[in-house]
Design an enzyme around this catalytic site. Structure first.
Site, PDB file in Angstrom:
ATOM      1  N   SER A 101       0.840  -1.141  -0.051  1.00 15.92           N
ATOM      2  CA  SER A 101      -0.170   0.077  -0.238  1.00 15.92           C
ATOM      3  C   SER A 101       0.908   1.289  -0.061  1.00 15.92           C
ATOM      4  O   SER A 101       1.617   1.472  -1.022  1.00 15.92           O
ATOM      5  CB  SER A 101      -0.919  -0.043   1.301  1.00 15.92           C
ATOM      6  OG  SER A 101      -1.911   1.228   1.281  1.00 15.92           O
ATOM      7  N   ASP A 250      -3.279   6.530  -3.272  1.00 12.50           N
ATOM      8  CA  ASP A 250      -2.161   5.860  -2.525  1.00 12.50           C
ATOM      9  C   ASP A 250      -1.510   4.596  -3.307  1.00 12.50           C
ATOM     10  O   ASP A 250      -1.875   4.523  -4.579  1.00 12.50           O
ATOM     11  CB  ASP A 250      -2.576   5.091  -1.229  1.00 12.50           C
ATOM     12  CG  ASP A 250      -3.523   4.016  -1.316  1.00 12.50           C
ATOM     13  OD1 ASP A 250      -4.295   3.832  -2.293  1.00 12.50           O
ATOM     14  OD2 ASP A 250      -3.741   3.301  -0.276  1.00 12.50           O
ATOM     15  N   ASP A 252      -1.578   1.322  -3.639  1.00 12.06           N
ATOM     16  CA  ASP A 252      -2.094   0.311  -4.346  1.00 12.06           C
ATOM     17  C   ASP A 252      -3.630   0.900  -5.209  1.00 12.06           C
ATOM     18  O   ASP A 252      -4.222   0.009  -5.347  1.00 12.06           O
ATOM     19  CB  ASP A 252      -2.290  -0.820  -3.571  1.00 12.06           C
ATOM     20  CG  ASP A 252      -3.048  -0.698  -2.349  1.00 12.06           C
ATOM     21  OD1 ASP A 252      -3.062   0.614  -1.930  1.00 12.06           O
ATOM     22  OD2 ASP A 252      -3.556  -1.606  -1.523  1.00 12.06           O
ATOM     23  N   ASP A 254      -6.364   1.860  -3.989  1.00 12.36           N
ATOM     24  CA  ASP A 254      -7.598   1.493  -3.319  1.00 12.36           C
ATOM     25  C   ASP A 254      -8.177   2.621  -2.441  1.00 12.36           C
ATOM     26  O   ASP A 254      -9.390   2.545  -2.277  1.00 12.36           O
ATOM     27  CB  ASP A 254      -7.651   0.198  -2.549  1.00 12.36           C
ATOM     28  CG  ASP A 254      -6.609   0.324  -1.244  1.00 12.36           C
ATOM     29  OD1 ASP A 254      -5.819   1.417  -1.308  1.00 12.36           O
ATOM     30  OD2 ASP A 254      -6.730  -0.522  -0.301  1.00 12.36           O
TER      31      ASP A 254
END
Length: 469
Positions: A101, A250, A252, A254
């Site tokens: 992340s 961010d 990743d 999501d």
């Protein structure tokens, strides 16, 4: 000497330092354990990863371990985390993505999902996977299944983009100029596919890209928009380009954060409110009388107030995606929002997707003629402190001091113990939550009040008590 997996397996995912607490060998063992614990021998498993340098090696190691135990693996390559949920939902199979992340470059990790994008957490098999993988590592062997699984490859980006566009139609909105800061993360791949014309017909959006190059060393700034310092470039670019809106994702992709035409950050609670309003209206148009919307306890009180005003039913839950997703499923909720900019959708397998939330905001902005700041004034009537961390060793004692102070100072203050401790003054309209970190010596404070002066007074009083001595 084998890797001790107890340090990298957290409550909701796996997160560790590459070469130390997460290695190719530990990932291979985890792939085998994933198949065994979830009973996936003979079944399909999808595997992808973000742009971190270690992700390709880890994808291949996981696929090796999973196929040794008899699963058929489909490698879906570079993906955002919500692409994993899309794949698990539409293909009805379990899967994993390698990502840490927003963590720094030396980290990587694993997010796991069952078929239908049902999350794998400490309550639903993650620790059993850890213990089984540890057994494989300690023995130095992964037993071969009767039939070794096959490995195939598939690109899901086009299907993902088409699916999101089917949920929010942006074709008829007014033209908008949109600055997007991908932070060298996966939004650099998904934004051109969903909002641009890389794979589908163009939309009335002029995209101004910031840091779209996939680079897991994060050469420009950390891919963590929750930190104000990481929004500086986006805010400046929005003003410089005269843009209507700015979006920051961010690593990743999501989570999505929003800034208005002045470069000022928009509260994630305000985003949750505007998406909730749209999803309630859509559900009501489909015949649902009182659509359920989930919000966590730190979300602004404006969110449940709006839900009720629009004829929906608000349901409050603890912080954390596993809790939100479980309640989304049990309540058959149409939408869920968190103060941390995670947004969950019934039509997206109860999973979180920053891109779909961004599309709702773009639609709401583009369907009317005003600015984003004017639009958001309707959804953000309170003043919030944001999350403030205090490094406290004895967190329980600090909370007890606060509890004792308000019990003596104002009997009108109510106290609720749910995911920390929430103090509310019904007459004065303020509330605050103190929530201890499970992994760090931090006590986290969130305050909300009707105006800035009241918020500051409550904030300063609480911090003075928490940090005394």
């Amino acid at each position: 000497m084998t890797t001790d997996l107890s340090s990298s397996f957290k409550a909701y995912d796996v997160r560790g330092i590459v070469g130390e607490s997460i290695t190719a060998d530990s990932v291979r063992a985890t792939g085998a354990a994933f198949v065994d614990v979830l009973g996936l021998t003979g079944s399909a498993v999808v595997v992808g990863g973000d742009m971190r340098p270690s992700s390709p090696e880890f994808i291949e190691a996981f696929a090796d371990g999973a196929t040794r135990r008899g699963a058929d693996v489909t490698v879906i390559g570079n993906i955002s985390t919500d692409e994993l949920y899309f794949a698990c939902g539409t293909l009805d199979c379990a899967g994993v993505t390698f990502t840490a992340s927003h963590n720094p470059a030396q980290y990587n990790g694993i997010k796991m999902a069952k078929a239908g994008a049902v999350p794998v957490s400490s309550d639903t098999g993650l620790y059993e996977i850890r213990d089984t993988a540890q057994g494989f590592l300690d023995s130095g062997e992964i037993p071969a299944a009767e039939r070794r699984g096959q490995i195939s490859r598939r690109d899901v980006l086009g299907d993902y983009a088409h699916y999101l566009r089917s949920l929010v139609d942006l074709r008829e909105i007014r033209p908008l100029k949109v600055v997007v800061d991908a932070g060298n993360g996966m939004a650099g791949l998904t934004t051109p596919a969903v909002l641009g014309n890389a794979l589908l017909d163009p939309l009335p959006l002029e995209i101004v890209p910031l840091y779209f190059e996939l680079d897991g060393t994060f050469p420009n700034h950390p891919a963590n928009p929750l930190e104000p310092a990481n929004l500086v470039d986006l805010r400046e670019a929005v003003r410089a380009h005269g843009a209507d809106i700015g979006l920051a994702f961010d690593g990743d992709a999501d989570r999505c954060f929003v800034v208005d035409q002045n470069g000022d950050p928009v509260s994630p609670s305000a985003v949750a409110a505007i998406v909730a309003e749209r999803e309630i209206a859509r559900a009501q148009a489909g015949g649902e009388e009182h659509p359920v919307v989930i919000h966590n306890l730190i979300t602004s009180r404006a969110v449940p107030e709006l839900i009720e005003a629009r004829g929906g039913r608000p349901v409050r839950t603890r912080v954390g995606h596993s809790f939100i997703k479980a309640v989304m499923a049990s309540e058959r909720a149409v939408f869920g929002g968190e103060h941390s900019a995670h947004y969950y959708f019934k039509d997206f397998f109860n999973a979180d997707t920053g891109m779909l939330a961004a599309m709702h905001v773009l639609a709401a902005l583009g369907e009317q003629g005003g600015t984003l700041s004017e639009l958001m004034d309707r959804y953000d009537p309170y003043v919030a402190s944001g999350e403030i961390n205090s490094e406290i060793e004895d967190k329980a004692a600090a909370v007890d001091r606060v509890r004792a102070h308000f019990a003596a100072a104002d009997p009108a203050v109510t106290v609720e113990d749910m995911d920390g401790t929430t103090f509310t003054h019904p007459q004065q309209g303020w509330w605050f939550n103190l929530r201890p970190s499970n992994t760090e010596p931090f006590l986290r404070l969130n305050v909300e009040a009707p105006d800035a002066a009241a918020m500051a007074a409550v904030r300063d009083t609480v911090l003075g008590i928490v940090r005394q001595g």
